[in-house]
Scaffold this active site. Structure first.
Site, PDB file in Angstrom:
ATOM      1  N   SER A  70       0.819  -1.208   0.000  1.00 46.90           N
ATOM      2  CA  SER A  70       0.000   0.000   0.000  1.00 46.90           C
ATOM      3  C   SER A  70       0.853   1.259   0.000  1.00 46.90           C
ATOM      4  CB  SER A  70      -0.908   0.025   1.233  1.00 46.90           C
ATOM      5  OG  SER A  70      -1.836  -1.028   1.170  1.00 46.90           O
TER       6      SER A  70
HETATM    7  N1  SAH Z   1      -1.726  -4.458   3.783  1.00 41.67           N
HETATM    8  C1  SAH Z   1      -0.779  -4.525   2.668  1.00 41.67           C
HETATM    9  C2  SAH Z   1      -1.449  -4.347   1.334  1.00 41.67           C
HETATM   10  C3  SAH Z   1      -2.140  -5.540   0.939  1.00 41.67           C
HETATM   11  S1  SAH Z   1      -2.770  -5.538  -0.720  1.00 41.67           S
HETATM   12  C4  SAH Z   1       0.304  -3.497   2.845  1.00 41.67           C
HETATM   13  O1  SAH Z   1       0.476  -2.971   3.927  1.00 41.67           O
HETATM   14  O2  SAH Z   1       1.028  -3.224   1.915  1.00 41.67           O
HETATM   15  C5  SAH Z   1      -4.206  -6.486  -0.412  1.00 41.67           C
HETATM   16  C6  SAH Z   1      -4.000  -7.922  -0.019  1.00 41.67           C
HETATM   17  O3  SAH Z   1      -5.292  -8.456   0.221  1.00 41.67           O
HETATM   18  C7  SAH Z   1      -3.358  -8.802  -1.069  1.00 41.67           C
HETATM   19  O4  SAH Z   1      -2.216  -9.422  -0.557  1.00 41.67           O
HETATM   20  C8  SAH Z   1      -4.443  -9.818  -1.412  1.00 41.67           C
HETATM   21  O5  SAH Z   1      -3.945 -11.112  -1.678  1.00 41.67           O
HETATM   22  C9  SAH Z   1      -5.274  -9.811  -0.140  1.00 41.67           C
HETATM   23  N2  SAH Z   1      -6.657 -10.289  -0.288  1.00 41.67           N
HETATM   24  C10 SAH Z   1      -7.527 -10.104  -1.308  1.00 41.67           C
HETATM   25  N3  SAH Z   1      -8.705 -10.699  -1.043  1.00 41.67           N
HETATM   26  C11 SAH Z   1      -8.582 -11.274   0.190  1.00 41.67           C
HETATM   27  C12 SAH Z   1      -9.462 -12.037   1.020  1.00 41.67           C
HETATM   28  N4  SAH Z   1     -10.708 -12.347   0.643  1.00 41.67           N
HETATM   29  N5  SAH Z   1      -8.993 -12.463   2.219  1.00 41.67           N
HETATM   30  C13 SAH Z   1      -7.727 -12.182   2.620  1.00 41.67           C
HETATM   31  N6  SAH Z   1      -6.861 -11.460   1.878  1.00 41.67           N
HETATM   32  C14 SAH Z   1      -7.273 -11.015   0.676  1.00 41.67           C
END
Ligand code: SAH
Length: 221
Positions: A70
């Site tokens: 993010s």
């Molecule tokens: N929090 C992270 C950004 C994550 S991007 C940071 O600090 O950089 C979003 C993430 O959500 C991805 O890794 C994706 O695989 C996950 N994701 C998407 N759908 C999901 C679900 N239903 N349950 C759990 N994780 C999920």
């Protein structure tokens, strides 16, 4: 992990990080605890080495498997929105990814539970958080749209991927005494960040502005 790797040099040094903090302030981030945490979390250790020179730019970067780390502004904004009503005991995070947001909030709350659906991403993150000495986080491989009932109710739930509508299970796992859910909702290109605060069976919805997240995907990857 060695202190010098955590502290960084050149494009990952203290001076580079300070520029990011200045930018976040200019964009309206005010919570000093949040700014301080972003200053101290070594974001360059959450991305591939080839991208580490860009780690303190205020931008999302690829982490593989079609996912991203993010943007620091978004992490700061969400964390600020989460903490604005006072101290939090337990937080559920949906979408652990590389664990950057997890690392930022872990020092500001008592406990974090975090769910990620892509196993190889989660496995790497587990090692990374351990190496950074972060101990108050519990990780799980699964579908975050279902929440994590075993540790509910939560003082707060933070979602890092956008569903088309608010998952009922997450509303149900909020503390009835002011529990708050921060999440992006909507299709790609038209997402809005929402804060939903629960008082018993009443749910107050506030809009926090337009955002752009990867979609929340159902089922396990
Ligand atoms: N929090 C992270 C950004 C994550 S991007 C940071 O600090 O950089 C979003 C993430 O959500 C991805 O890794 C994706 O695989 C996950 N994701 C998407 N759908 C999901 C679900 N239903 N349950 C759990 N994780 C999920």
């Amino acid at each position: 992990m060695s202190d010098s790797r955590v502290a960084g040099i050149g494009m990952t040094s203290a001076r580079t990080r300070e520029r990011l903090i200045t930018r976040l302030r200019e964009q309206g981030i005010k919570d000093e605890a949040v700014l301080d945490r972003i200053r101290n979390v070594p974001r360059h250790l959450f991305v591939d080495e080839a991208l580490s020179s860009r780690a303190y730019e205020d931008t999302a970067l690829p982490i593989g498997f079609g996912q991203t780390i993010s943007q620091p502004f978004v992490v700061a904004r969400m964390t600020e929105a989460l903490l604005s009503a006072g101290p939090l005991r337990n937080v559920l995070e949906v979408g652990t990814g590389c664990g950057y947001q997890t690392a930022v909030i872990s020092a500001l709350v008592t406990r974090v539970e975090s769910i990620e659906r892509i196993k190889p991403i989660l496995d790497r993150t587990k090692v990374r958080l351990k190496e950074l000495g972060i101990k108050n986080v519990r990780l799980k491989h699964g579908d975050g749209a279902e929440g994590w009932k075993a540790h509910a109710p939560y003082d707060a739930i933070l979602v890092a991927a956008a569903p088309l509508s608010v998952p009922q299970a997450l509303l149900a796992q909020l503390s009835p005494k002011g529990g708050r859910l921060i999440l992006p909702v909507g299709p790609e290109g038209a997402q809005e960040l929402l804060r939903i605060t629960r008082r018993e069976e009443h749910f107050l919805r506030e809009k926090l502005g337009a955002v752009s997240f990867v979609p929340l995907v159902g089922g396990m990857g």
